[in-house]
Design a protein around this motif. Structure first.
Motif, PDB file in Angstrom:
ATOM      1  N   UNK A   1      -7.503  12.402  -8.341  1.00  0.00           N
ATOM      2  CA  UNK A   1      -6.983  13.709  -8.746  1.00  0.00           C
ATOM      3  C   UNK A   1      -5.618  13.959  -8.123  1.00  0.00           C
ATOM      4  N   UNK A   2      -5.507  13.677  -6.829  1.00  0.00           N
ATOM      5  CA  UNK A   2      -4.216  13.875  -6.150  1.00  0.00           C
ATOM      6  C   UNK A   2      -3.135  12.961  -6.709  1.00  0.00           C
ATOM      7  N   UNK A   3      -3.493  11.702  -6.931  1.00  0.00           N
ATOM      8  CA  UNK A   3      -2.507  10.757  -7.450  1.00  0.00           C
ATOM      9  C   UNK A   3      -2.037  11.140  -8.848  1.00  0.00           C
ATOM     10  N   UNK A   4      -2.980  11.361  -9.741  1.00  0.00           N
ATOM     11  CA  UNK A   4      -2.621  11.570 -11.140  1.00  0.00           C
ATOM     12  C   UNK A   4      -2.049  12.956 -11.418  1.00  0.00           C
ATOM     13  N   UNK A   5      -2.117  13.858 -10.452  1.00  0.00           N
ATOM     14  CA  UNK A   5      -1.484  15.170 -10.637  1.00  0.00           C
ATOM     15  C   UNK A   5      -0.094  15.219 -10.005  1.00  0.00           C
ATOM     16  N   UNK A   6       0.330  14.126  -9.394  1.00  0.00           N
ATOM     17  CA  UNK A   6       1.646  14.062  -8.765  1.00  0.00           C
ATOM     18  C   UNK A   6       2.671  13.553  -9.791  1.00  0.00           C
ATOM     19  N   UNK A   7       3.717  14.302 -10.008  1.00  0.00           N
ATOM     20  CA  UNK A   7       4.732  13.935 -11.007  1.00  0.00           C
ATOM     21  C   UNK A   7       5.356  12.580 -10.717  1.00  0.00           C
ATOM     22  N   UNK A   8       5.506  12.224  -9.441  1.00  0.00           N
ATOM     23  CA  UNK A   8       6.090  10.921  -9.094  1.00  0.00           C
ATOM     24  C   UNK A   8       5.199   9.778  -9.567  1.00  0.00           C
ATOM     25  N   UNK A   9       3.888   9.951  -9.445  1.00  0.00           N
ATOM     26  CA  UNK A   9       2.955   8.923  -9.902  1.00  0.00           C
ATOM     27  C   UNK A   9       3.036   8.803 -11.416  1.00  0.00           C
ATOM     28  N   UNK A  10       2.997   9.926 -12.093  1.00  0.00           N
ATOM     29  CA  UNK A  10       3.073   9.924 -13.559  1.00  0.00           C
ATOM     30  C   UNK A  10       4.349   9.229 -14.027  1.00  0.00           C
ATOM     31  N   UNK A  11       5.483   9.581 -13.449  1.00  0.00           N
ATOM     32  CA  UNK A  11       6.758   8.976 -13.847  1.00  0.00           C
ATOM     33  C   UNK A  11       6.790   7.485 -13.519  1.00  0.00           C
ATOM     34  N   UNK A  12       6.251   7.114 -12.369  1.00  0.00           N
ATOM     35  CA  UNK A  12       6.205   5.701 -11.991  1.00  0.00           C
ATOM     36  C   UNK A  12       5.304   4.893 -12.905  1.00  0.00           C
ATOM     37  N   UNK A  13       4.164   5.476 -13.292  1.00  0.00           N
ATOM     38  CA  UNK A  13       3.260   4.781 -14.209  1.00  0.00           C
ATOM     39  C   UNK A  13       3.883   4.647 -15.598  1.00  0.00           C
ATOM     40  N   UNK A  14       4.587   5.686 -16.054  1.00  0.00           N
ATOM     41  CA  UNK A  14       5.293   5.603 -17.334  1.00  0.00           C
ATOM     42  C   UNK A  14       6.336   4.486 -17.299  1.00  0.00           C
ATOM     43  N   UNK A  15       7.101   4.419 -16.216  1.00  0.00           N
ATOM     44  CA  UNK A  15       8.123   3.382 -16.084  1.00  0.00           C
ATOM     45  C   UNK A  15       7.479   2.000 -16.037  1.00  0.00           C
ATOM     46  N   UNK A  16       6.369   1.879 -15.337  1.00  0.00           N
ATOM     47  CA  UNK A  16       5.664   0.598 -15.264  1.00  0.00           C
ATOM     48  C   UNK A  16       5.283   0.119 -16.654  1.00  0.00           C
TER      49      UNK A  16
ATOM     50  N   UNK B   1       0.869  -1.173   0.000  1.00  0.00           N
ATOM     51  CA  UNK B   1       0.000   0.000   0.000  1.00  0.00           C
ATOM     52  C   UNK B   1       0.906   1.224   0.000  1.00  0.00           C
ATOM     53  N   UNK B   2       0.758   2.066  -1.020  1.00  0.00           N
ATOM     54  CA  UNK B   2       1.641   3.215  -1.230  1.00  0.00           C
ATOM     55  C   UNK B   2       0.842   4.497  -1.015  1.00  0.00           C
ATOM     56  N   UNK B   3       1.380   5.418  -0.211  1.00  0.00           N
ATOM     57  CA  UNK B   3       0.660   6.650   0.069  1.00  0.00           C
ATOM     58  C   UNK B   3       1.367   7.897  -0.391  1.00  0.00           C
ATOM     59  N   UNK B   4       0.571   8.895  -0.782  1.00  0.00           N
ATOM     60  CA  UNK B   4       1.162  10.184  -1.163  1.00  0.00           C
ATOM     61  C   UNK B   4       1.909  10.779   0.019  1.00  0.00           C
ATOM     62  N   UNK B   5       1.294  10.877   1.205  1.00  0.00           N
ATOM     63  CA  UNK B   5       2.153  11.117   2.367  1.00  0.00           C
ATOM     64  C   UNK B   5       2.497   9.746   2.947  1.00  0.00           C
ATOM     65  N   UNK B   6       3.633   9.645   3.608  1.00  0.00           N
ATOM     66  CA  UNK B   6       4.060   8.372   4.178  1.00  0.00           C
ATOM     67  C   UNK B   6       3.350   8.073   5.492  1.00  0.00           C
ATOM     68  N   UNK B   7       2.663   9.042   6.045  1.00  0.00           N
ATOM     69  CA  UNK B   7       1.982   8.842   7.327  1.00  0.00           C
ATOM     70  C   UNK B   7       0.510   8.490   7.089  1.00  0.00           C
ATOM     71  N   UNK B   8      -0.288   8.552   8.099  1.00  0.00           N
ATOM     72  CA  UNK B   8      -1.693   8.166   8.045  1.00  0.00           C
ATOM     73  C   UNK B   8      -2.446   8.941   6.965  1.00  0.00           C
ATOM     74  N   UNK B   9      -3.294   8.212   6.232  1.00  0.00           N
ATOM     75  CA  UNK B   9      -4.104   8.816   5.169  1.00  0.00           C
ATOM     76  C   UNK B   9      -5.569   8.493   5.466  1.00  0.00           C
ATOM     77  N   UNK B  10      -6.405   9.509   5.378  1.00  0.00           N
ATOM     78  CA  UNK B  10      -7.830   9.338   5.667  1.00  0.00           C
ATOM     79  C   UNK B  10      -8.612   9.219   4.367  1.00  0.00           C
ATOM     80  N   UNK B  11      -9.456   8.197   4.317  1.00  0.00           N
ATOM     81  CA  UNK B  11     -10.281   7.954   3.144  1.00  0.00           C
ATOM     82  C   UNK B  11     -11.530   8.803   3.133  1.00  0.00           C
ATOM     83  N   UNK B  12     -12.354   8.594   2.126  1.00  0.00           N
ATOM     84  CA  UNK B  12     -13.561   9.395   1.911  1.00  0.00           C
ATOM     85  C   UNK B  12     -14.568   9.275   3.055  1.00  0.00           C
ATOM     86  N   UNK B  13     -14.634   8.114   3.702  1.00  0.00           N
ATOM     87  CA  UNK B  13     -15.591   7.904   4.789  1.00  0.00           C
ATOM     88  C   UNK B  13     -14.960   8.041   6.171  1.00  0.00           C
ATOM     89  N   UNK B  14     -13.699   8.482   6.232  1.00  0.00           N
ATOM     90  CA  UNK B  14     -13.053   8.729   7.514  1.00  0.00           C
ATOM     91  C   UNK B  14     -12.131   7.644   8.030  1.00  0.00           C
TER      92      UNK B  14
END
Length: 159
Positions: free
Chosen positions: A89-104, A42-55
């Motif tokens: 939106x957050x994932x696909x606007x992050x350059x690291x995600x874009x570069x990682x998906x391109x490499x994949x 499980x990979x997160x944009x921040x490395x710490x706790x991430x809250x989902x849509x329902x909390x």
């Protein structure tokens, strides 16, 4: 849609999440793939706790920086992008995600999106054009639960 003739040389599964992720699909996907015996991170944009849509708050196994380095070294993986507009939106606007998906894609890996609503975004950022047939997997009309089950079978067949 999962192509039956797609190459199945998957070394690892990564599920990307950001704040606002769809908890139900992420947890279901994570649990089912792990229960099938496939390594999944499980990979997160921040490395710490991430809250989902329902909390629901979860702590990712690793950060985007670590994931990006891993896929640049070995792109033969399956990267899962969950639903949830805020998360996507957050994932696909992050350059690291874009570069990682391109490499994949360039290294023969696969991308699974759990929401068909993400297809126009992937097209807009050029990832659909960069993918070979079968590298991007999307759910058909069968629903998310069936698609996740198909992903589990795909990852098990890859071992």
């Amino acid at each position: 849609m999962i192509k039956k003739n797609a190459p199945t040389l998957i070394s690892k599964v990564y599920i990307l999440i950001a704040p606002g992720f769809d908890e139900e699909t992420v947890v279901e996907c994570l649990c089912q793939i792990r229960q099938a015996g496939t390594a999944v991170t499980l990979v997160g944009t921040p490395a710490h706790w991430i809250t989902g849509a329902a909390g629901l708050a979860v702590q990712p196994d690793c950060s985007l920086d670590i994931w990006q380095q891993a896929v640049m070294g070995n792109g033969r993986c399956l990267v899962v992008i969950p639903g949830g507009q805020s998360c996507a939106t957050r994932l696909l606007s992050d350059a690291r995600v874009y570069q990682g998906l391109q490499a994949t894609l360039a290294l023969g890996g696969h991308i699974a999106i759990l929401s068909r609503a993400l297809l126009p975004v992937l097209n807009e950022i050029g990832l659909l054009g960069a993918a070979a047939v079968g590298q991007i997997m999307v759910p058909e009309d069968e629903g998310t639960a069936v698609f996740i089950r198909d992903l589990v079978h795909f990852t098990v067949a890859a071992r």
